[in-house]
Structure formats: C-alpha cells, structure tokens
Design a protein around this motif. Sequence first.
Motif, PDB file in Angstrom:
ATOM      1  N   VAL B   8       0.872  -1.179   0.000  1.00 48.96           N
ATOM      2  CA  VAL B   8       0.000   0.000   0.000  1.00 48.96           C
ATOM      3  C   VAL B   8       0.907   1.226   0.000  1.00 48.96           C
ATOM      4  CG1 VAL B   8      -1.812   1.266   1.210  1.00 48.96           C
ATOM      5  CG2 VAL B   8      -1.812  -1.237   1.256  1.00 48.96           C
ATOM      6  N   LEU B   9       0.721   2.072  -1.004  1.00 48.09           N
ATOM      7  CA  LEU B   9       1.515   3.299  -1.111  1.00 48.09           C
ATOM      8  C   LEU B   9       0.653   4.465  -0.648  1.00 48.09           C
ATOM      9  CD1 LEU B   9       2.987   2.495  -4.616  1.00 48.09           C
ATOM     10  CD2 LEU B   9       4.279   2.567  -2.475  1.00 48.09           C
ATOM     11  N   VAL B  10       1.114   5.131   0.401  1.00 52.56           N
ATOM     12  CA  VAL B  10       0.353   6.253   0.958  1.00 52.56           C
ATOM     13  C   VAL B  10       1.089   7.545   0.630  1.00 52.56           C
ATOM     14  CG1 VAL B  10      -0.531   7.285   3.090  1.00 52.56           C
ATOM     15  CG2 VAL B  10      -0.476   4.793   2.851  1.00 52.56           C
ATOM     16  N   SER B  11       0.362   8.502   0.055  1.00 58.52           N
ATOM     17  CA  SER B  11       0.997   9.791  -0.257  1.00 58.52           C
ATOM     18  C   SER B  11       0.098  10.927   0.214  1.00 58.52           C
ATOM     19  CB  SER B  11       1.234   9.905  -1.757  1.00 58.52           C
ATOM     20  OG  SER B  11       0.023   9.731  -2.442  1.00 58.52           O
ATOM     21  N   ALA B  44       5.422   3.384   2.201  1.00 54.97           N
ATOM     22  CA  ALA B  44       5.074   2.108   1.569  1.00 54.97           C
ATOM     23  C   ALA B  44       4.871   1.087   2.683  1.00 54.97           C
ATOM     24  CB  ALA B  44       6.185   1.659   0.637  1.00 54.97           C
ATOM     25  N   ILE B  45       3.742   0.415   2.670  1.00 51.35           N
ATOM     26  CA  ILE B  45       3.446  -0.594   3.698  1.00 51.35           C
ATOM     27  C   ILE B  45       3.332  -1.948   3.002  1.00 51.35           C
ATOM     28  CG2 ILE B  45       1.783  -1.322   5.461  1.00 51.35           C
ATOM     29  CD1 ILE B  45       1.275   2.082   4.958  1.00 51.35           C
ATOM     30  N   ASP B  46       4.228  -2.872   3.358  1.00 54.63           N
ATOM     31  CA  ASP B  46       4.233  -4.205   2.749  1.00 54.63           C
ATOM     32  C   ASP B  46       3.472  -5.178   3.633  1.00 54.63           C
ATOM     33  OD1 ASP B  46       5.731  -3.573   0.466  1.00 54.63           O
ATOM     34  OD2 ASP B  46       7.576  -3.608   1.634  1.00 54.63           O
ATOM     35  N   VAL B  73      -8.498  12.328   4.848  1.00 54.67           N
ATOM     36  CA  VAL B  73      -8.585  13.794   4.922  1.00 54.67           C
ATOM     37  C   VAL B  73      -7.351  14.433   4.286  1.00 54.67           C
ATOM     38  CG1 VAL B  73      -8.703  15.785   6.508  1.00 54.67           C
ATOM     39  CG2 VAL B  73      -9.999  13.716   7.014  1.00 54.67           C
ATOM     40  N   ILE B  74      -6.214  13.801   4.453  1.00 49.60           N
ATOM     41  CA  ILE B  74      -4.959  14.415   3.981  1.00 49.60           C
ATOM     42  C   ILE B  74      -4.158  13.509   3.044  1.00 49.60           C
ATOM     43  CG2 ILE B  74      -4.513  16.077   5.832  1.00 49.60           C
ATOM     44  CD1 ILE B  74      -2.832  13.813   7.201  1.00 49.60           C
ATOM     45  N   GLU B  75      -4.552  12.233   2.926  1.00 46.07           N
ATOM     46  CA  GLU B  75      -3.710  11.302   2.169  1.00 46.07           C
ATOM     47  C   GLU B  75      -4.502  10.520   1.123  1.00 46.07           C
ATOM     48  OE1 GLU B  75      -0.410  10.097   5.573  1.00 46.07           O
ATOM     49  OE2 GLU B  75      -2.407   9.219   5.697  1.00 46.07           O
ATOM     50  N   ASN B  76      -3.811  10.125   0.058  1.00 45.75           N
ATOM     51  CA  ASN B  76      -4.328   9.170  -0.920  1.00 45.75           C
ATOM     52  C   ASN B  76      -3.559   7.869  -0.756  1.00 45.75           C
ATOM     53  OD1 ASN B  76      -6.095  11.007  -2.157  1.00 45.75           O
ATOM     54  ND2 ASN B  76      -4.436  11.825  -3.416  1.00 45.75           N
ATOM     55  N   TRP B  77      -4.132   6.771  -1.254  1.00 46.09           N
ATOM     56  CA  TRP B  77      -3.380   5.509  -1.224  1.00 46.09           C
ATOM     57  C   TRP B  77      -3.599   4.740  -2.513  1.00 46.09           C
ATOM     58  CZ3 TRP B  77      -6.526   1.276  -1.713  1.00 46.09           C
ATOM     59  CH2 TRP B  77      -7.856   1.424  -1.330  1.00 46.09           C
ATOM     60  N   LYS B  78      -2.618   3.885  -2.808  1.00 48.06           N
ATOM     61  CA  LYS B  78      -2.688   3.027  -3.993  1.00 48.06           C
ATOM     62  C   LYS B  78      -2.316   1.627  -3.569  1.00 48.06           C
ATOM     63  CE  LYS B  78       0.076   4.728  -7.079  1.00 48.06           C
ATOM     64  NZ  LYS B  78       0.748   5.491  -8.137  1.00 48.06           N
ATOM     65  N   LEU B  79      -2.943   0.644  -4.205  1.00 52.68           N
ATOM     66  CA  LEU B  79      -2.734  -0.738  -3.794  1.00 52.68           C
ATOM     67  C   LEU B  79      -2.079  -1.538  -4.919  1.00 52.68           C
ATOM     68  CD1 LEU B  79      -3.362  -3.139  -1.882  1.00 52.68           C
ATOM     69  CD2 LEU B  79      -5.648  -3.220  -2.879  1.00 52.68           C
TER      70      LEU B  79
END
Lengths: 217, 92
Positions: B8-11, B44-46, B73-79
Amino acid sequence: MTIGVVVFPGSNCDRDVHWALEGCLGISTRFLWHETTDLSGLDAVVLPGGFSYGDYLRCGAIARFAPIFKSLVEFVDRGGRVLGICNGFQVLTELGLLPGALTRNRDLSFICENVALRVTSSRSPWLQARSCEEVLNLPIAHGEGRYQCSKDTLLKLQDDDSIALSYTTNPNGSIADIAGITNSSGNVLGLMPHPERACDPQIGGIDGRVILQALIG
Amino acid sequence: MSLYKARVLVSLRPSVLDPAGEATKDAAGRLGVDGIRKLRIGKAIDLELEASDETEARRKLELLSDRLLANPVIENWKLELHMVPTTQSTMS
C-alpha cells in the motif's frame, strides 16, 4: 465532580493535567488506562498530550482504536464534555469526533513557545466565560500541529461557529490560523495549546484555567 | 485460502503541503543534484495476508487502507496486489 484523564502508552502530559486539575483547581481527577471501558461516575474526560504509541503511522492513528473509545463516543453522544489537548486533539480528529487533521508544521521544526490566541468563538461552554476577540496566552509544544481540512469543512466550521481559538500569529501554517475547534454540539474541544501548563502564576500565567474549569461547567 | 502479497503506497494529497519533501528537495540541490522539479514523501506498507480469493483480499486491504493506513482527509493511497504461487506459500 470527577474528571477522567486517559493514559495511553506514550502519553506524557497526563500527570500535568492531573496536577493542574487537582493541585491548581481542586477538581477531583482519575486516571483512565486506555484499555478500560468504564467511564461511570465521570463528569468529563481529558485526552492529554504526548506521543501515544510513539506517533507511529500518524499521530493518533493507533490510539484511536483503543478499547476506551467505544465508551467515550457514547459519552460524547450523551453530551459529556471531552477535551483533547495536543496529541489528544490529534486522536479526536483520527477518531472522527472532530473534523480535519493535524499535519507536520510548515517549517518542520518542533515549536515550543508561548503563543497569543484569539477567542474566535465563545459559543461553546469551554470559552463562554470569555468574550470574542479576547486574547489568551498559552504554551504550544508540537511538531505536527498544522490544522488541515477541506474548503467545505472549513466553511462548515465557520458556519457552525466551531472555531474556538485561533493564533494571532500563525506559528505552524494551520489553515485559517486555527488552534482549536469544537464539534457542532460544542461539548468536544480539541486544541494544540496546553492549558494545563498555564494554571499557576509561578510558571508563567493562568490563562489555561478557564478551559479546564469548563470541564465541570 | 491463498496467500497474497500487497504493497500500500500512501501519499499526501497534492493540495497538502509536504514540508519534509520540500526540505529533502533543498538537500538534493546541496548534494549537487539539480533539475528536481518535485519531491514528495510518502509511505510504503508491505503486507502478506490470507484470503479466499482476490476479491476478498482487495476488500480487506481497502478497509485497512481507508481506515488505518491512510487518513483520507490528507492522504491518498494506492494498492499493489500479487498472489503468491502455491509453491512459495507456507499453506497447503
């Protein structure tokens, strides 16, 4: 009258709040380990400052799953007063009891100083003893205190008169100079400044007393 | 059950200031690497997780990402999601 002070692993202002409430204001105080679910006999609850769970992941992100919060949300729904100070404010936003989020200070530094705060709203019980535009002096101590929210949320905060305190000189880049907000009912207040550190004239002022006193009406 | 590997990629949302990214961009300039137009820092969360199928794996990861790993509220994520072939799996 008894106030509960929630203790998480990593809280470090819990004893300061206890000292301010009992020592300075003579209000009976009880520590609540974050795993308890029993809030019986309490008139209000404080989420103190510190670094719950080491601020891992995001400030307040892990603390908000603590067992105490099911009871705390019910307590809020019944109209109970809850005050979140610094890390406590961060936990309240992660929990969704207050809107928005606290992010890293604009200039990256951890800021530890006294700041002047404008009473932006005296609608809620927390600041009804003060008039709007009055200035309070309280210490701040945070690395992640830049309040952020969407434009719609900001408009709602303004429409609901829920911006309680704002910085006269913005130290951290918070949107609309916001230092503290309430929920729309007014019984939950979250703020970055530390009222418990401003309750004794010998340590630089007593402007924090008004907020802590409001815990018991 | 199958074993899945996920990242999971958090930005930070583009509208949210990233002071740590800005400071790192400045340091890149001092290192002598020029031409960097943008530098934003995320996480990045593995993960490895068990699920009956890919749909269930996605459902679990979406809940996790929305409610814990990222603050919408402040972040997007991609899987990113991959099934681990059975030969590598610890499960029978």
